[in-house]
Design a protein around this motif. Structure first.
Motif, mmCIF file in Angstrom:
data_model
loop_
_atom_site.group_PDB
_atom_site.id
_atom_site.type_symbol
_atom_site.label_atom_id
_atom_site.label_comp_id
_atom_site.label_asym_id
_atom_site.label_seq_id
_atom_site.Cartn_x
_atom_site.Cartn_y
_atom_site.Cartn_z
ATOM 1 N N LEU A 51 0.838 -1.194 0.000
ATOM 2 C CA LEU A 51 0.000 0.000 0.000
ATOM 3 C C LEU A 51 0.871 1.241 0.000
ATOM 4 C CD1 LEU A 51 -2.542 -1.108 2.752
ATOM 5 C CD2 LEU A 51 -2.810 -1.277 0.278
ATOM 6 N N VAL A 52 0.384 2.293 -0.660
ATOM 7 C CA VAL A 52 1.068 3.571 -0.693
ATOM 8 C C VAL A 52 0.092 4.626 -0.185
ATOM 9 C CG1 VAL A 52 2.266 5.261 -2.131
ATOM 10 C CG2 VAL A 52 2.502 2.807 -2.629
ATOM 11 N N PHE A 53 0.447 5.223 0.955
ATOM 12 C CA PHE A 53 -0.422 6.159 1.665
ATOM 13 C C PHE A 53 -0.013 7.603 1.404
ATOM 14 C CE2 PHE A 53 -0.387 2.258 4.071
ATOM 15 C CZ PHE A 53 -1.674 2.122 4.583
ATOM 16 N N SER A 54 -1.021 8.479 1.291
ATOM 17 C CA SER A 54 -0.743 9.912 1.202
ATOM 18 C C SER A 54 -1.160 10.627 2.479
ATOM 19 C CB SER A 54 -1.437 10.526 -0.014
ATOM 20 O OG SER A 54 -2.830 10.360 0.078
ATOM 21 N N LYS A 55 -1.569 9.883 3.508
ATOM 22 C CA LYS A 55 -1.780 10.433 4.841
ATOM 23 C C LYS A 55 -1.351 9.383 5.859
ATOM 24 C CE LYS A 55 -6.605 9.305 5.935
ATOM 25 N NZ LYS A 55 -7.917 9.846 6.262
ATOM 26 N N CYS A 56 -1.147 9.791 7.071
ATOM 27 C CA CYS A 56 -0.592 8.931 8.110
ATOM 28 C C CYS A 56 -1.424 7.666 8.298
ATOM 29 C CB CYS A 56 -0.511 9.701 9.423
ATOM 30 S SG CYS A 56 0.389 8.822 10.723
ATOM 31 N N PRO A 57 -0.827 6.496 8.052
ATOM 32 C CA PRO A 57 -1.567 5.244 8.210
ATOM 33 C C PRO A 57 -1.820 4.936 9.692
ATOM 34 C CG PRO A 57 0.700 4.790 7.613
ATOM 35 C CD PRO A 57 0.535 6.273 7.579
ATOM 36 N N PRO A 58 -2.802 4.092 9.967
ATOM 37 C CA PRO A 58 -3.182 3.851 11.364
ATOM 38 C C PRO A 58 -2.072 3.235 12.211
ATOM 39 C CG PRO A 58 -4.314 2.316 9.889
ATOM 40 C CD PRO A 58 -3.627 3.338 9.028
ATOM 41 N N ASP A 59 -1.159 2.497 11.616
ATOM 42 C CA ASP A 59 -0.090 1.885 12.405
ATOM 43 C C ASP A 59 1.055 2.853 12.687
ATOM 44 O OD1 ASP A 59 0.718 1.849 9.708
ATOM 45 O OD2 ASP A 59 1.933 0.058 9.979
ATOM 46 N N MET A 60 0.937 4.101 12.233
ATOM 47 C CA MET A 60 1.994 5.090 12.442
ATOM 48 C C MET A 60 1.566 6.242 13.350
ATOM 49 S SD MET A 60 4.748 4.134 11.017
ATOM 50 C CE MET A 60 5.640 5.657 11.222
ATOM 51 N N PHE A 61 0.434 6.132 14.020
ATOM 52 C CA PHE A 61 -0.029 7.232 14.859
ATOM 53 C C PHE A 61 0.961 7.588 15.958
ATOM 54 C CE2 PHE A 61 -4.674 6.350 13.699
ATOM 55 C CZ PHE A 61 -4.624 7.257 12.658
ATOM 56 N N TYR A 62 1.777 6.640 16.382
ATOM 57 C CA TYR A 62 2.767 6.925 17.420
ATOM 58 C C TYR A 62 3.826 7.909 16.919
ATOM 59 C CZ TYR A 62 6.116 3.989 14.997
ATOM 60 O OH TYR A 62 6.965 3.474 14.058
ATOM 61 N N ALA A 63 3.912 8.082 15.610
ATOM 62 C CA ALA A 63 4.934 8.958 15.022
ATOM 63 C C ALA A 63 4.286 10.023 14.137
ATOM 64 C CB ALA A 63 5.927 8.125 14.219
ATOM 65 N N GLU A 64 3.204 10.610 14.615
ATOM 66 C CA GLU A 64 2.484 11.592 13.805
ATOM 67 C C GLU A 64 3.343 12.799 13.435
ATOM 68 O OE1 GLU A 64 -2.036 11.997 14.319
ATOM 69 O OE2 GLU A 64 -1.286 11.467 16.323
ATOM 70 N N LYS A 65 4.240 13.218 14.331
ATOM 71 C CA LYS A 65 5.106 14.374 14.046
ATOM 72 C C LYS A 65 6.019 14.060 12.861
ATOM 73 C CE LYS A 65 8.945 15.596 16.167
ATOM 74 N NZ LYS A 65 9.921 15.860 17.194
ATOM 75 N N GLN A 74 6.055 16.140 0.652
ATOM 76 C CA GLN A 74 5.600 15.434 -0.551
ATOM 77 C C GLN A 74 6.060 13.981 -0.660
ATOM 78 O OE1 GLN A 74 3.237 17.220 -2.183
ATOM 79 N NE2 GLN A 74 3.717 18.651 -0.553
ATOM 80 N N TYR A 75 6.471 13.363 0.437
ATOM 81 C CA TYR A 75 6.777 11.938 0.436
ATOM 82 C C TYR A 75 5.479 11.149 0.565
ATOM 83 C CZ TYR A 75 11.770 12.706 1.400
ATOM 84 O OH TYR A 75 13.088 13.061 1.339
#
Length: 148
Positions: A51-65, A74-75
């Motif tokens: 998968l390629v996400f253009s917004k923070c995926p649910p498994d990355m909420f710990y690293a929202e910053k 633009q990554y």
């Protein structure tokens, strides 16, 4: 090998281990509009996906910053890359990544890994480790890919 964008991500989810499915399937309705699913086929059999996400995926909420930094620059986030067990060690993960980069030749990507033994794989595929994050006591490493 055929690399294809699909809007039906159910086949990709079926590839994933149960714990990975739990990290994305329950949240999919909130992410499907901002996420692309790419599958790699060999003789009409799905052998890899991601998968390629253009917004923070649910498994990355710990690293929202950190996620905000990369998305604001633009990554796109690459996650849930998976090669089926019986086809491992056949370079399919690299083929999947090569096709993703060919499909988006000017796009920068970022991802994280918690299995540090995968470092050589991502470095071989043009990614560079840039920082470490802590997630529930485990270390994850952020990798970036910048097109030339």
């Amino acid at each position: 090998m055929i690399f294809r964008l699909t809007h039906d991500c159910a086949p990709c989810f079926k590839l994933l281990p149960q714990d990975w499915q739990a990290g994305i399937v329950p949240f999919w309705d909130d992410y499907k509009a901002s996420t692309n699913c790419y599958l790699l086929f060999d003789d009409n059999e799905i052998v890899a996906g991601g998968l390629v996400f253009s917004k923070c995926p649910p498994d990355m909420f710990y690293a929202e910053k950190e996620a905000a930094f990369y998305f604001n620059n633009q990554y796109l986030y690459v996650g849930f890359i998976y090669v089926i067990e019986e086809r491992r060690q056949q370079n399919l993960g690299s083929i999947w990544l090569e096709n993703l980069k060919k499909t988006h030749p000017k796009q920068a990507f970022w991802l994280t890994i918690e299995e540090l033994k995968l470092d050589a794989f991502y470095v071989k595929n043009g990614f560079k480790a840039v920082e470490s994050l802590q997630n529930s006591g485990a270390t994850e490493v952020v990798y970036v890919y910048n097109p030339i």
